[in-house]
Design an enzyme around this catalytic site. Sequence first.
Site, PDB file in Angstrom:
ATOM      1  N   GLU A 142       0.826  -1.207   0.000  1.00 23.26           N
ATOM      2  CA  GLU A 142       0.000   0.000   0.000  1.00 23.26           C
ATOM      3  C   GLU A 142       0.863   1.261   0.000  1.00 23.26           C
ATOM      4  O   GLU A 142       0.507   2.278  -0.589  1.00 23.26           O
ATOM      5  CB  GLU A 142      -0.946   0.008   1.203  1.00 23.26           C
ATOM      6  CG  GLU A 142      -1.880  -1.187   1.292  1.00 23.26           C
ATOM      7  CD  GLU A 142      -2.645  -1.450   0.014  1.00 23.26           C
ATOM      8  OE1 GLU A 142      -2.867  -0.499  -0.768  1.00 23.26           O
ATOM      9  OE2 GLU A 142      -3.024  -2.608  -0.222  1.00 23.26           O
ATOM     10  N   HIS A 164     -14.460  -7.313  -5.503  1.00 24.80           N
ATOM     11  CA  HIS A 164     -13.584  -6.733  -6.514  1.00 24.80           C
ATOM     12  C   HIS A 164     -14.329  -6.409  -7.808  1.00 24.80           C
ATOM     13  O   HIS A 164     -14.152  -5.329  -8.381  1.00 24.80           O
ATOM     14  CB  HIS A 164     -12.446  -7.702  -6.832  1.00 24.80           C
ATOM     15  CG  HIS A 164     -11.333  -7.689  -5.848  1.00 24.80           C
ATOM     16  ND1 HIS A 164     -11.464  -8.189  -4.579  1.00 24.80           N
ATOM     17  CD2 HIS A 164     -10.052  -7.240  -5.931  1.00 24.80           C
ATOM     18  CE1 HIS A 164     -10.314  -8.055  -3.937  1.00 24.80           C
ATOM     19  NE2 HIS A 164      -9.454  -7.475  -4.727  1.00 24.80           N
ATOM     20  N   ILE A 165     -15.141  -7.348  -8.281  1.00 18.83           N
ATOM     21  CA  ILE A 165     -15.775  -7.140  -9.577  1.00 18.83           C
ATOM     22  C   ILE A 165     -17.205  -6.619  -9.483  1.00 18.83           C
ATOM     23  O   ILE A 165     -17.745  -6.138 -10.472  1.00 18.83           O
ATOM     24  CB  ILE A 165     -15.726  -8.416 -10.442  1.00 18.83           C
ATOM     25  CG1 ILE A 165     -16.627  -9.521  -9.870  1.00 18.83           C
ATOM     26  CG2 ILE A 165     -14.306  -8.918 -10.584  1.00 18.83           C
ATOM     27  CD1 ILE A 165     -16.776 -10.718 -10.799  1.00 18.83           C
ATOM     28  N   PHE A 166     -17.805  -6.695  -8.309  1.00 17.01           N
ATOM     29  CA  PHE A 166     -19.177  -6.210  -8.175  1.00 17.01           C
ATOM     30  C   PHE A 166     -19.287  -4.938  -7.341  1.00 17.01           C
ATOM     31  O   PHE A 166     -20.341  -4.310  -7.303  1.00 17.01           O
ATOM     32  CB  PHE A 166     -20.079  -7.299  -7.596  1.00 17.01           C
ATOM     33  CG  PHE A 166     -20.201  -8.498  -8.489  1.00 17.01           C
ATOM     34  CD1 PHE A 166     -20.713  -8.372  -9.767  1.00 17.01           C
ATOM     35  CD2 PHE A 166     -19.765  -9.741  -8.069  1.00 17.01           C
ATOM     36  CE1 PHE A 166     -20.811  -9.470 -10.609  1.00 17.01           C
ATOM     37  CE2 PHE A 166     -19.859 -10.844  -8.901  1.00 17.01           C
ATOM     38  CZ  PHE A 166     -20.377 -10.715 -10.176  1.00 17.01           C
ATOM     39  N   GLY A 168     -15.922  -3.140  -6.555  1.00 11.56           N
ATOM     40  CA  GLY A 168     -14.592  -2.563  -6.428  1.00 11.56           C
ATOM     41  C   GLY A 168     -13.918  -2.143  -7.712  1.00 11.56           C
ATOM     42  O   GLY A 168     -12.760  -1.786  -7.721  1.00 11.56           O
TER      43      GLY A 168
END
Length: 830
Positions: free
Chosen positions: A614, A745-747, A749
């Site tokens: 990060e 992540h895909i729905f 993010g």
Amino acid sequence: MNSGWILTARYPPARILYFSFTQFGAMWIPIFLQLLLLLMATRFSLSRSIHIQFQPVCLIKPALPKPHLQSCPYRSLKSRPCPLWSSSFSLCRLRSLSRNQYSLPKSIRTRSTGESTPDVRSFSVSASSKTAVMADVESNPLLKEFYFPPFDSIEAKHVRPGIRALLKQLESDLEELERTVEPTWPKLVEPLEKIVDRLAVVWGAVSHLKAVKDNADLRSAIEEVQPEKVAFELKLGQSKPIYNAFKAIRESSDWEGLTDARKRIVEAQIKEAVLNGIALEDDKREEFNKIEQELAKLSQKFGENVLDATKKFEKLITDKKEIEGLPATALGLAAQTAVSKGHENATAENGPWIITLDAPSFMAVMQHAKNRTLREEVYRAYISRASSGDLDNTAIIDQILKLRLEKAKLLGYNNYAEVSMATKMATVGKAEELLKKLRSASWNPAVQDMEDLKIFSKNQGAPEADSLNHWDISFWSERLRESKYEINEEELRPYFSLPKVMDGLFTLANKLFGINIQPADGLAPVWNSDVRFYRVNDSSGSPIAYFYFDPYSRPSEKRGGAWMDEVAGRSRVLSKDGSSPRLPVAHMVCNQMPPVGDKPSLMTFREVETVFHEFGHALQHMLTRQDEGLVAGIRNVEWDAVELPSQFMENWCYHRDTLMSIGKHYETGESIPDDIYKKLLAARTFRAGSLSLRQLRFATLDLELHTKYVPGGSESIYDVDRRVCEKTQVLPPLPDDKFLCGFSHIFAGGYAAGYYSYKWAEVLSADAFSAFEDVGLNNEKAVKETGHKFRETVLALGGGKSPLEVFVAFRGREPSPEALLRHNGLLQVA
């Protein structure tokens, strides 16, 4: 892979430059073929990619949180979640003070600045409450001038009036811009940047609080005003006067005289306008806008359901035999959780203990609990999160996929993956081709991994040896790793206390990039007493950036995972004094184990890697030298390349001097033993095939759902997952595996049809680190020189140049996959 291998750096609302295969294909074919040959000739088992954000070498059209949102400067910037990395479960690991302050539009400034308050007649309030509303607006912290957001004073009650007043003023500013716009920088881009930035800063502060200090009132307020915010973004993104002005700049005789950064801004704005539906007829544009509104609402609801489902599970344990094997740190956390839930006398030694699905608790059970029944219960709870009752995400997923497909059709694409790839460098076909090659190379090593576990567990007398299940994999993998490398991750915790890790990380940053990082607690308001604030100084001692660090898990209010996000970006236009640019400010958020009793936060090695990861993202945001705000830092960096700095920084965790500087026993100060360091190096590629397949499952499933899946058709989303798993999982998923319901992540993010980029970007970061290996990691002078070059290219140029140009400027050549293969133990080293 689309236009061949290219590096990429990525970030939320980055803008992206698209390179077509026809333009650059020939250039990249040799490199691409070289990679594929290496992959096929070697039992390729990529190591896990731990964290959010920089990976393989490809200059791809950026895939930020939402392809169009990521690169669209009209949208609020999005944070980057880390990849899902565990081999047995899905865990996201996947944002003196310069006086540069946000220039608040006059009618938004409060009376404390001597200016008028906004007109509140448009607010949905009764006449009797107007006076109260006006008073609220005057005192609303969201509407006051600030450089650092007033996180300590923003409350849910400020969101509705604050955002509505802000949107009212920004609409006025937009109307003025459209009325006076000219195809010049001062008359187009500068006023546009001010509008975009003000919304990003204020909405970003509200959204950040929801991520780290979630509550029902804040959710309700955001849910109510979000449609109004999205409507404004659509109006801005579909502005014909602005679009035509950018096209006029692109077609003018002055085009060739523009800087690379300004060209990138113009090209990104034109492309994003098209993806925002500007070319659609009125009725189709209205339909497009409705879809955008609904997608925003559904994505928010999806994320809330995952958070609520995670918080909902609690396992109270009173018999210590049930949690035998859990290390002292995990017992302490479980007891501390119990205390917070009303069991005032809970202790690590005597309990009671509460197990949750929050990462530190969940991981401890899966890796160390000898109680197989407990492991199964917790595992099943994890993979079924948000898949039943009021929190069921199944219907939401179907609706999201249906709307994404409709959106793609409106824009003239065959499927949503093509929309996503429009802002990346890869094509759907090349991304799929890469994943297939990696799967082929990873399969046999993964099968061998499973055989090794069976043999080992059988030799240990485990009754489940002949029928290992998902809740056994992490447990026996950890035992095998301890046996094979004599490394016990829990026994390493005392060597990785958070204060020492941060000291070592900051020392490394000074060595590589010539910066000094100092605590600046008290300079900026924070949202929790655990949050630290830092100032980044250049070699002369002058501040160049600031960042917040929120390290600890707070499952009752903070979403899981780790991420970096921006608070404010570097900008010439938003300078306060008219000469020096506004300095960048960043968030760094993790979810590691908090201090227990009088012990500091003691970290696992993976948590150490996460912090380095990060920080790599934050460095690219903070050390940018771009003064054009729309391409400064991580803005406009292609999605596939944005993981470069973050994954690059992870490599330093395996550098001996760095590890010794951060690995100090929290009580004795003793450095981590040298033999342990050597074992960590040896264990770096442990179960690489299995971990690679895990990532390939996610990436392949993502593309399948956004290319071939037909919402409402004969195949359900779970059918697709099971079909994908037949080729990407040695151990088939359970019949009740509803992992998709937690696939944020895909729905929720921004990784829709973009999860593959984690693997894509890994090549870039490994090759970048190999530049330091080439000059000799022990050659201090050469390392400093190479670090300076990395800073002046990868970290400084931001989205003002294409990722390929940036990488070549640093490395002197195009990216090569050799370093990644070598780091993963897949390439023989002389």
